[in-house]
Design an enzyme around this catalytic site. Structure first.
Site, short mmCIF file in Angstrom:
data_model
loop_
_atom_site.label_atom_id
_atom_site.label_comp_id
_atom_site.label_asym_id
_atom_site.label_seq_id
_atom_site.Cartn_x
_atom_site.Cartn_y
_atom_site.Cartn_z
CG ASP A 120 8.44 11.94 49.12
OD1 ASP A 120 9.13 12.43 50.03
OD2 ASP A 120 7.20 12.07 49.05
CG HIS A 156 6.36 8.92 51.17
ND1 HIS A 156 6.41 7.93 52.14
CD2 HIS A 156 6.80 10.05 51.76
CE1 HIS A 156 6.86 8.45 53.27
NE2 HIS A 156 7.11 9.73 53.07
CG HIS A 194 3.89 16.82 52.55
ND1 HIS A 194 3.33 15.78 53.25
CD2 HIS A 194 5.23 16.58 52.53
CE1 HIS A 194 4.26 14.96 53.65
NE2 HIS A 194 5.43 15.41 53.22
CD GLU A 234 7.74 16.51 50.06
OE1 GLU A 234 8.58 15.72 50.52
OE2 GLU A 234 6.56 16.17 49.80
CD GLU A 289 11.79 13.39 52.12
OE1 GLU A 289 12.06 12.47 52.92
OE2 GLU A 289 10.72 14.04 52.18
#
Length: 204
Positions: free
Chosen positions: A37, A50, A8, A35, A109
């Site tokens: 962003d 993020h 993450h 993962e 994301e």
């Protein structure tokens, strides 16, 4: 069904989140995937960070969207982990190139934060295609309208709907959305009826 380890924001417990140092460390730790962003800079570059604002993870101030990539690149993105002050906000293509070389997949994301980035979906399609990673990514978002737009820009894009509250018949909802996966908050996934409903809906 096999369990996979997805890092993450990279190995964010040990390195500054969403930086190349964090992603490189996750690969060395044998993560199956990373993962990250994405937001968009003022000049249309897709950057990996993020928050929609800069204060928490960099020495900058204000919104990501109001800064050019050159301005974002000049910031220190390692301030939350002492000793990594030279880390910078990476471009999406830089991380995808790293992942491709390592042979792992990437969960991208889309961060809309109530103010969508015009053209983000088309840019993601173009970047992923250029990096040769179309078979190795999944696109997720809490903004399900962004996922619908992603479907229009990239008809066969693998999508995952993030959600923080329980959804009735999650598999049916995913089908209507055209998503291949549902990514619930872990507390939601632990609700007694969530998996029962999901399994029942997925059963032939």
């Amino acid at each position: 069904m096999t369990t996979q380890i997805i890092a993450h924001r990279g190995a964010s417990a040990y390195y500054p989140e969403n930086t190349m140092a964090s992603f490189e460390a996750a690969i060395k730790m044998n993560a199956d995937a990373i993962e990250l962003d994405v937001h968009m800079s003022a000049d249309g570059r897709v950057v990996v960070i993020h928050d929609e604002t800069l204060e928490r993870t960099t020495n900058g101030k204000g919104y990501v969207r109001t800064h050019t990539y050159a301005q974002l690149r000049s910031l220190d993105a390692g301030i939350i982990k002492p000793g990594y002050e030279k880390e910078r906000i990476p471009l999406l293509e830089d991380v995808l190139a790293l992942a491709k070389e390592a042979g792992i997949w990437v969960n991208i994301e889309i961060k809309a934060d109530g103010a969508p980035y015009p053209g983000m979906e088309e840019k993601l399609d173009a970047i992923v295609r250029a990096c040769g990673m179309r078979e190795s990514v999944i696109i997720s978002s809490f903004d399900h309208y962004a996922l619908l737009q992603m479907r229009e820009a990239w008809p066969d894009a693998p999508l995952a709907a993030l959600h923080v509250s329980a959804i009735v018949e999650p598999c049916e909802y995913a089908k209507k959305l055209g998503a291949q996966a549902m990514h619930p908050l872990f507390k939601v996934a632990l609700l007694p009826g969530w998996w029962t409903n999901a399994i029942a809906a997925a059963s032939p």
